[in-house]
Scaffold this motif. Structure first.
Motif, PDB file in Angstrom:
ATOM      1  N   LEU A   1      32.047 -47.026  11.247  1.00  0.00           N
ATOM      2  CA  LEU A   1      32.974 -46.086  11.875  1.00  0.00           C
ATOM      3  C   LEU A   1      34.038 -46.817  12.689  1.00  0.00           C
ATOM      4  CD1 LEU A   1      30.531 -43.304  13.135  1.00  0.00           C
ATOM      5  CD2 LEU A   1      32.258 -43.051  11.359  1.00  0.00           C
ATOM      6  N   VAL A   2      33.605 -47.809  13.446  1.00  0.00           N
ATOM      7  CA  VAL A   2      34.536 -48.573  14.284  1.00  0.00           C
ATOM      8  C   VAL A   2      35.549 -49.319  13.419  1.00  0.00           C
ATOM      9  CG1 VAL A   2      34.700 -50.520  15.889  1.00  0.00           C
ATOM     10  CG2 VAL A   2      32.946 -48.780  16.223  1.00  0.00           C
ATOM     11  N   ALA A   3      35.092 -49.778  12.256  1.00  0.00           N
ATOM     12  CA  ALA A   3      35.966 -50.556  11.368  1.00  0.00           C
ATOM     13  C   ALA A   3      36.972 -49.684  10.623  1.00  0.00           C
ATOM     14  CB  ALA A   3      35.121 -51.345  10.369  1.00  0.00           C
ATOM     15  N   ASP A   4      36.714 -48.380  10.560  1.00  0.00           N
ATOM     16  CA  ASP A   4      37.604 -47.486   9.806  1.00  0.00           C
ATOM     17  C   ASP A   4      37.993 -46.286  10.674  1.00  0.00           C
ATOM     18  OD1 ASP A   4      38.903 -45.784   8.019  1.00  0.00           O
ATOM     19  OD2 ASP A   4      37.659 -46.438   6.334  1.00  0.00           O
ATOM     20  N   PRO A   5      39.082 -46.395  11.427  1.00  0.00           N
ATOM     21  CA  PRO A   5      39.506 -45.315  12.336  1.00  0.00           C
ATOM     22  C   PRO A   5      39.748 -43.983  11.635  1.00  0.00           C
ATOM     23  CG  PRO A   5      40.724 -47.345  12.773  1.00  0.00           C
ATOM     24  CD  PRO A   5      39.974 -47.565  11.504  1.00  0.00           C
ATOM     25  N   GLU A   6      40.171 -44.023  10.359  1.00  0.00           N
ATOM     26  CA  GLU A   6      40.443 -42.775   9.647  1.00  0.00           C
ATOM     27  C   GLU A   6      39.164 -41.969   9.419  1.00  0.00           C
ATOM     28  OE1 GLU A   6      43.232 -41.094   8.700  1.00  0.00           O
ATOM     29  OE2 GLU A   6      44.122 -42.548  10.062  1.00  0.00           O
ATOM     30  N   ILE A   7      38.081 -42.671   9.052  1.00  0.00           N
ATOM     31  CA  ILE A   7      36.801 -41.982   8.873  1.00  0.00           C
ATOM     32  C   ILE A   7      36.337 -41.393  10.200  1.00  0.00           C
ATOM     33  CG2 ILE A   7      34.341 -42.300   8.377  1.00  0.00           C
ATOM     34  CD1 ILE A   7      35.070 -44.307   6.270  1.00  0.00           C
TER      35      ILE A   7
END
Length: 285
Positions: free
Chosen positions: A223-229
């Motif tokens: 989650l932290v690595a993908d702000p869009e998700i």
């Protein structure tokens, strides 16, 4: 020996691969993925040591039907597949590809995969609040074919590659629920007792530990690595809080929302104390 309930569904082959690779010493029982939460519940009541693995969408549907269930997610595996339209299975609202939702009439027939009656009902309630009415019917399969035969204006179905939807003349109007793989069961009594005094500070601490860990399969790290998700999940959970029908459902959905909110806080170095101080400052105005 622990009994591991695994799905026989062809679409959940990844679940069987995970169990074979990571839990080879368990006794495996193969059943339909949608039945796994109920079977795990029954065997636990019989005093068996049992856990299950299935799609997160199927477990969510179970929880919406049995809100007092003691089952919980023990571990989550992110479903990543480049051949999937969204990288993983996703329950979607499908409609005619040459039109937009706002171009359709307000009274619509919708064919729903019967595995997802509660998830579909909750989602459609949001559209009903916007003035739509639905004639719903449920099928075990061939939902997209119902559109081809003129029986349905819309379809709610799992989309993987998206090929069958495209062949039926459908496209994704909106994503309803993205699904990963979850191991489900109940926690040991000692752990449950320790969780009785589990505070929001404890939750934030646990999230920070996940972010700092070397576990690349950590859902929190993803989650932290993908702000869009993360942004999509926050919006999704906020909507679920708003549409909660009773206290138990509201508690469940608020807990989900707080988790994703705390992930954003942890990512940006915000603490519970920071929030408390800000509220104290506002209270003094």
């Amino acid at each position: 020996m622990i009994i591991f309930i695994v799905p026989k569904n062809s679409g959940l082959k990844r679940c069987r691969e995970i169990v074979a690779a990571e839990y080879p010493q368990t006794k495996q029982v193969v059943v339909r993925g949608e039945d796994i939460p109920s079977i795990v519940t029954r065997l636990l009541k019989e005093g068996k040591k049992v856990i299950g693995i299935t799609g997160e969408d199927l477990f969510k549907e179970f929880l919406l039907n049995f809100k007092n269930s003691k089952l919980s997610i023990l571990k989550k595996f992110i479903w990543e597949d480049d051949s999937a339209m969204f990288g993983k299975p996703c329950l979607c609202l499908l409609g005619p590809k040459e039109k937009k939702m706002e171009e359709l009439p307000k009274n619509l027939k919708v064919c729903i995969n019967k595995k997802y009656t509660k998830l579909a009902k909750r989602y459609l309630s949001l559209l009903e609040a916007r003035g739509y009415t639905f004639e719903k019917f449920y099928l075990s399969g061939v939902t997209e074919e119902s559109f081809n035969k003129g029986l349905a204006d819309l379809v709610i179905e799992i989309v993987y590659s998206g090929k069958s939807a495209e062949e039926a003349g459908l496209r994704v109007y909106e994503k309803i629920f993205e699904s990963d793989i979850v191991i489900i069961g109940t926690r040991e009594k000692e752990e449950s007792k320790a969780l009785e005094n589990f505070s929001l500070n404890d939750l934030l601490k646990k999230i920070n530990e996940k972010i700092s860990s070397s576990d690349e399969d950590s859902y929190t790290k993803k989650l932290v690595a993908d702000p869009e998700i993360l942004k999509r999940k926050l919006i999704e959970e906020a909507a679920e809080v708003i549409t909660s029908k009773n206290k138990e459902e509201l508690i469940w959905e608020c807990s989900d929302l707080i988790y994703f909110l705390f992930v954003i806080m942890a990512k940006n170095g915000v603490t519970v104390e920071d929030i408390e101080k800000e509220n104290e400052r506002r209270d003094k105005k």
